[in-house]
Scaffold this active site. Structure first.
Site, mmCIF file in Angstrom:
data_model
loop_
_atom_site.group_PDB
_atom_site.id
_atom_site.type_symbol
_atom_site.label_atom_id
_atom_site.label_comp_id
_atom_site.label_asym_id
_atom_site.label_seq_id
_atom_site.Cartn_x
_atom_site.Cartn_y
_atom_site.Cartn_z
ATOM 1 N N GLU A 117 0.835 -1.196 0.000
ATOM 2 C CA GLU A 117 0.000 0.000 0.000
ATOM 3 C C GLU A 117 0.870 1.247 0.000
ATOM 4 O O GLU A 117 2.096 1.176 0.133
ATOM 5 C CB GLU A 117 -0.950 -0.020 1.203
ATOM 6 C CG GLU A 117 -1.885 -1.224 1.198
ATOM 7 C CD GLU A 117 -2.870 -1.205 2.343
ATOM 8 O OE1 GLU A 117 -2.850 -0.247 3.131
ATOM 9 O OE2 GLU A 117 -3.659 -2.159 2.461
ATOM 10 N N HIS A 242 -8.677 10.063 3.775
ATOM 11 C CA HIS A 242 -8.386 9.011 2.805
ATOM 12 C C HIS A 242 -8.584 9.579 1.407
ATOM 13 O O HIS A 242 -9.614 10.189 1.118
ATOM 14 C CB HIS A 242 -9.287 7.792 3.000
ATOM 15 C CG HIS A 242 -8.755 6.578 2.319
ATOM 16 N ND1 HIS A 242 -8.806 6.418 0.958
ATOM 17 C CD2 HIS A 242 -8.121 5.484 2.807
ATOM 18 C CE1 HIS A 242 -8.243 5.268 0.635
ATOM 19 N NE2 HIS A 242 -7.818 4.685 1.730
ATOM 20 N N ARG A 289 -0.654 9.016 2.154
ATOM 21 C CA ARG A 289 -2.026 9.512 2.033
ATOM 22 C C ARG A 289 -2.129 11.028 2.102
ATOM 23 O O ARG A 289 -2.962 11.634 1.430
ATOM 24 C CB ARG A 289 -2.897 8.880 3.121
ATOM 25 C CG ARG A 289 -3.132 7.417 2.901
ATOM 26 C CD ARG A 289 -3.889 6.792 4.043
ATOM 27 N NE ARG A 289 -4.180 5.392 3.744
ATOM 28 C CZ ARG A 289 -4.810 4.581 4.584
ATOM 29 N NH1 ARG A 289 -5.207 5.021 5.756
ATOM 30 N NH2 ARG A 289 -5.045 3.328 4.256
ATOM 31 N N HIS A 350 -10.936 10.126 7.464
ATOM 32 C CA HIS A 350 -10.718 8.679 7.560
ATOM 33 C C HIS A 350 -10.132 8.230 8.896
ATOM 34 O O HIS A 350 -10.631 7.292 9.502
ATOM 35 C CB HIS A 350 -9.787 8.256 6.421
ATOM 36 C CG HIS A 350 -9.497 6.791 6.377
ATOM 37 N ND1 HIS A 350 -10.489 5.847 6.257
ATOM 38 C CD2 HIS A 350 -8.316 6.095 6.430
ATOM 39 C CE1 HIS A 350 -9.951 4.639 6.225
ATOM 40 N NE2 HIS A 350 -8.644 4.760 6.353
ATOM 41 N N ARG A 385 -0.408 8.577 9.471
ATOM 42 C CA ARG A 385 -0.354 7.114 9.650
ATOM 43 C C ARG A 385 0.067 6.409 8.364
ATOM 44 O O ARG A 385 -0.461 6.694 7.287
ATOM 45 C CB ARG A 385 -1.727 6.607 10.079
ATOM 46 C CG ARG A 385 -1.821 5.090 10.192
ATOM 47 C CD ARG A 385 -3.216 4.679 10.599
ATOM 48 N NE ARG A 385 -4.179 4.967 9.574
ATOM 49 C CZ ARG A 385 -4.775 4.038 8.816
ATOM 50 N NH1 ARG A 385 -4.470 2.768 8.953
ATOM 51 N NH2 ARG A 385 -5.678 4.386 7.920
#
Length: 520
Positions: A117, A242, A289, A350, A385
């Protein structure tokens, strides 16, 4: 009415359930009460699509690589000791999940089918299709139901923590927690649960923004209760948006198009079909992100459009359906054929990287009060994160809290706790007042405290929030308790923390971007 328990757990996601299973197995003669305001399986965990980031393939991957990726995403604000601890504990905690019956995808050789990811340098995300959280929740709940000393109270809402200021005869400079006042949502009855130890595992704050990938229960209740109990709250300005939530013209809750779809090879395009991410970052769609969300925000501001697109049409559709069956079906429900159509996407609130400040044992600044999961600020995430580190964090910290309780005795509480007093209050006749203030609050946060902020907008947000706060507090004092009123009150508290701590930050880091902090 008064209930007494050894351990009170507020929240039924991976954090709360993991601790409950471990402590109940260790001490079969002690009672655990889990309260959750919805069905027992409803939590942020349930909606976690990506997986658990954990180093398993030591030939290509290493703890050092995972640590480095986490530190890069956190943009200099991670606690390196915490990052090292969480990453190195990962394989042990995953092994426990497997023993508890959680299933994860494997390849033809029987090895874990590891995903990659945004922000990860290697394939290390263990997953179950695109419903990893749902699978973990299923396995944990099955274990919980096999333990007779755990009681789950569904549809019970924690109104406030019981602390010194509720009790007349307690004189101490140290604030302590003695349990919680709880609303039985089916009967409307409010009672006290007295506990030797209380764990907040209450999830995130996404609903403060309205447009969110979180479920409707994510209203920041645990953080607000801890704040009112004078616990330390930190890093609330770091809201992770997100980048790719399914754009829906109607409705506020947004369906998440997993980060793993971009890891699988999908491209982000504007309305003209231009693939724009390489203009912003060398990692393109696999940038972290915060960068992807800010890049999309800039594209939308330039074009005036409401969304961009995620293009999966060049991918192997058979493999896509195998990896992301839930996403594929959801798109079809919206008349989007992933094989031929681009998916309209937009950033949505998110994940919260900050929260209740805890140490490595999950202890808060309030005695007898612990916290775990998204409601906490552990130091792992820093300013942003790294994808799929959140389930890992919850597993590791739930274990640490269990380990601490295993070696520290909490004596039975002998103090008297007064019953909840709602004399003079009436049932709110105009629910429209709650809904009106809720919509105002969410619009305020989206417009003034979103992906890109400014001091001017933040200061205006404070003034507008003050008006909402006063009206909500008046309602709270005059009305009998309802869940919707308490949730609104909690969201106002959370908004206050986000705005105030945003103004205190004078340097852009990770998920926080203020145009006034850009050096001219």
């Amino acid at each position: 009415m008064m209930m007494t328990t050894n351990y009170l757990v507020i929240g039924s996601g991976v954090a709360g359930l993991t601790f409950s299973i471990k402590i109940a197995e260790k001490f079969p003669d002690r009672e655990v009460i889990i309260i959750t305001k919805s069905d027992e399986e409803e939590s942020n965990t349930k909606y976690a699509q990506g997986g658990v980031a954990v180093v398993l393939d030591t030939q290509s991957d290493s703890f050092e690589k995972h640590i480095k990726d986490t530190l890069i995403a956190g943009d200099g604000l991670c606690d390196e000791g915490v990052v090292k601890m969480v990453v190195e504990e990962g394989p042990k905690r995953l092994k426990e999940l497997l023993l508890w019956g959680a299933n994860f995808d494997v390849d033809g050789s029987g090895d874990f089918d590891l995903g990659k990811e945004g922000g990860h340098s290697e394939y290390r995300v263990v997953h179950h299709k695109d419903i990893t959280g749902y699978e973990i929740e299923r396995a944990l709940l099955k274990c919980v139901h096999q333990l007779p000393n755990i009681t789950i109270l569904s549809h019970h809402f924690a109104i406030d923590l019981v602390t010194n200021h509720h009790i007349k005869n307690v004189k101490s400079d140290t604030i302590s927690c003695y349990g919680a006042y709880v609303l039985d949502q089916k009967t409307g009855h409010i009672f006290t649960i007295k506990a030797n130890s209380t764990l907040l595992a209450s999830g995130g704050v996404g609903c403060v923004y309205g447009h969110t990938t979180n479920p409707k229960i994510a209203t920041g209740d645990g953080i607000a209760m801890a704040y009112r109990a004078k616990a330390k709250i930190k890093d609330m300005e770091f809201i992770q948006f997100h980048p790719t939530a399914l754009y829906e013209a109607k409705g506020e809750s947004s369906f998440l198009i997993s980060e793993a779809v971009r890891g699988f090879g999908a491209y982000l395009r504007n309305k003209n079909g231009y693939r724009f991410m390489p203009d912003y970052d060398a990692r393109a769609e696999l940038a972290s992100r915060d960068i992807v969300s800010q890049s999309i925000d800039r594209e939308l501001k330039k074009s005036g459009e409401n969304h961009v697109y995620l293009d999966c049409t060049h991918l192997d559709i058979k493999d896509f359906k195998n990896h992301f069956p839930n996403i594929y079906e959801k798109c079809l429900e919206h008349h989007i054929d992933v094989a031929k159509d681009w998916i309209p996407v937009v950033p949505a609130s998110h994940y919260l990287c900050g929260g209740i400040e805890v140490d490595k044992d999950g202890k808060t600044s309030v005695s007898n009060l612990f916290a775990c999961g998204e409601c906490t600020r552990t130091g792992l995430h820093g300013a942003n994160r790294l994808a799929s580190n959140s389930l890992l964090e919850a597993l590791v910290y739930a274990h640490n809290i269990f380990r601490f309780h295993s070696s520290h005795e909490y004596g039975t509480l002998t103090i008297e706790i007064p019953d909840w007093n709602d004399e003079g209050t009436t049932i709110p006749e105009e629910h429209v007042l709650i809904q009106h203030n809720l919509k105002q609050l969410q619009a305020l946060m989206r417009d003034y405290v979103g992906i890109v902020r400014s001091n001017k907008r933040l200061k205006r947000a404070i003034k507008h929030l003050e008006l909402i706060y006063n009206e909500v507090e008046d309602l709270y004092r005059e009305s009998k308790i309802t869940t919707s009123l308490c949730e609104l009150r909690n969201m106002v508290n959370v908004a206050h923390l986000i705005i105030g701590q945003s103004l205190e930050r004078t340097e852009n880091k990770g998920g926080y971007f203020n145009i006034d902090n850009v050096k001219k």
